[in-house]
Scaffold this motif. Structure first.
Motif, PDB file in Angstrom:
ATOM      1  N   THR A  33       0.862  -1.183   0.000  1.00 27.59           N
ATOM      2  CA  THR A  33       0.000   0.000   0.000  1.00 27.59           C
ATOM      3  C   THR A  33       0.894   1.227   0.000  1.00 27.59           C
ATOM      4  O   THR A  33       2.122   1.127  -0.038  1.00 27.59           O
ATOM      5  N   GLU A  34       0.293   2.400   0.054  1.00 30.52           N
ATOM      6  CA  GLU A  34       1.087   3.622   0.118  1.00 30.52           C
ATOM      7  C   GLU A  34       1.862   3.699   1.431  1.00 30.52           C
ATOM      8  O   GLU A  34       2.888   4.375   1.515  1.00 30.52           O
ATOM      9  N   GLN A  35       1.360   3.013   2.454  1.00 26.03           N
ATOM     10  CA  GLN A  35       1.984   3.098   3.769  1.00 26.03           C
ATOM     11  C   GLN A  35       3.036   2.009   4.010  1.00 26.03           C
ATOM     12  O   GLN A  35       4.041   2.245   4.678  1.00 26.03           O
ATOM     13  N   VAL A  36       2.811   0.813   3.475  1.00 22.58           N
ATOM     14  CA  VAL A  36       3.709  -0.301   3.777  1.00 22.58           C
ATOM     15  C   VAL A  36       4.054  -1.069   2.508  1.00 22.58           C
ATOM     16  O   VAL A  36       3.283  -1.108   1.550  1.00 22.58           O
TER      17      VAL A  36
END
Length: 300
Positions: A33-36
């Protein structure tokens, strides 16, 4: 509606002693994802199996969601007695804690966001990802018949089971949903509502549109989390889609009905109907083994 079987079913100690249990670490692939970054998380679980070589049909048993971060972090195996009772009938039962619960890797993945704008499809997708990993793990066990699987879950675990069934995973033969749903919060229960009822019903209708296996739903009449009028609306989505669904309401008691499945003392009330459903959807090996036990005097 069918009445819930109320006659207690006592499992002989010999049958319970035939059940073996061991711990499991269950991998689940998590896309980037954009975070991980993409990675593999590990879920803490247990396997309950009958004696013998099998191959046995598989039941995947999924947990609910306790309120509060501390309660989620402290979550352990919740349904040991229930899993033993099912395994003693001739089924392998695999449990697992979803990401962010207990000893499973985190962070918590099956959030639905705020009560004002709940994102139930997101919660369903992430919960189904974990339950699918648990199912796949169970199907690969050497003593399991991978083509005979039933998903079984309570509360958020029931919701997750419905979500995965809508994806039509290979080998799935049925779903048993105990008090399934999402969006029940204390302030909403005081109003006899859930967060975003319309959104929840739309999500459930989406499950119904692509599900293809028989389902057994068991709720309590006095479930304050998911009350009978809402449950009937949820069930109607499946019936309108032409799906096979049996809805059962357990009689009210002095205790909170949403915890009907949680209490080991209630196993005898629901086990006969669950056993009947399992034997209808998963005939084969389990039926043969039950007949063998019966002929030896070990009646389940």
């Amino acid at each position: 509606m069918q009445a819930l079987l109320c006659a207690a079913l006592a499992l002989p100690m010999a049958a319970q002693a035939d059940v073996q249990q061991f711990d499991a670490r269950i991998p689940v692939w998590v896309p980037a994802t954009e975070q991980v970054a993409a990675h593999t998380a590990n879920l803490a679980g247990h396997v309950y199996r009958p004696q013998g070589t099998g191959p046995w049909p598989l039941v995947v048993l999924s947990h609910g969601t306790p309120s509060g971060a501390d309660a989620r972090a402290a979550l352990t195996e919740r349904y040991g007695p229930q899993a033993v009772a099912i395994a003693a009938l001739g089924y392998v039962v695999v449990t697992g804690l979803r990401r962010g619960y207990g000893a499973s890797d985190g962070p918590l993945a099956d959030r639905y966001g705020s009560c004002d704008a709940p994102d139930y499809p997101h919660a369903a997708q992430e919960a189904a990802r974990d339950v699918a990993a648990i199912m796949s793990y169970g199907q690969k066990l050497p003593f399991v018949n991978s083509a005979q699987v039933v998903l079984m879950g309570k509360s958020a675990g029931g919701f997750a089971s419905l979500a995965l069934a809508a994806q039509q995973p290979a080998g799935l033969r049925g779903v048993i949903n105990f008090a399934g749903g999402r969006g029940s919060q204390p302030r909403m229960r005081e109003k006899a509502e859930v967060c975003g009822e319309a959104q929840l019903l739309k999500t459930i209708a989406g499950f119904a549109a692509t599900s293809r296996v028989p389902q057994l739903w068991i709720y309590a009449e006095n479930d304050s989390y998911f009350r009978p009028p809402l449950v009937r609306k949820m069930a109607e989505s499946y019936r309108a889609a032409g799906q096979s669904l049996t809805l059962v309401f357990a009689p009210s008691t002095d205790e909170e009905g949403h915890r009907f499945f949680d209490r080991a003392a209630n196993i005898g009330q629901w086990l006969p109907q669950v056993r009947e459903f399992l034997m209808q959807q998963l005939p084969g090996m389990a039926t043969a083994q039950l007949q063998s036990h019966n002929s030896q005097g070990d009646k389940p």
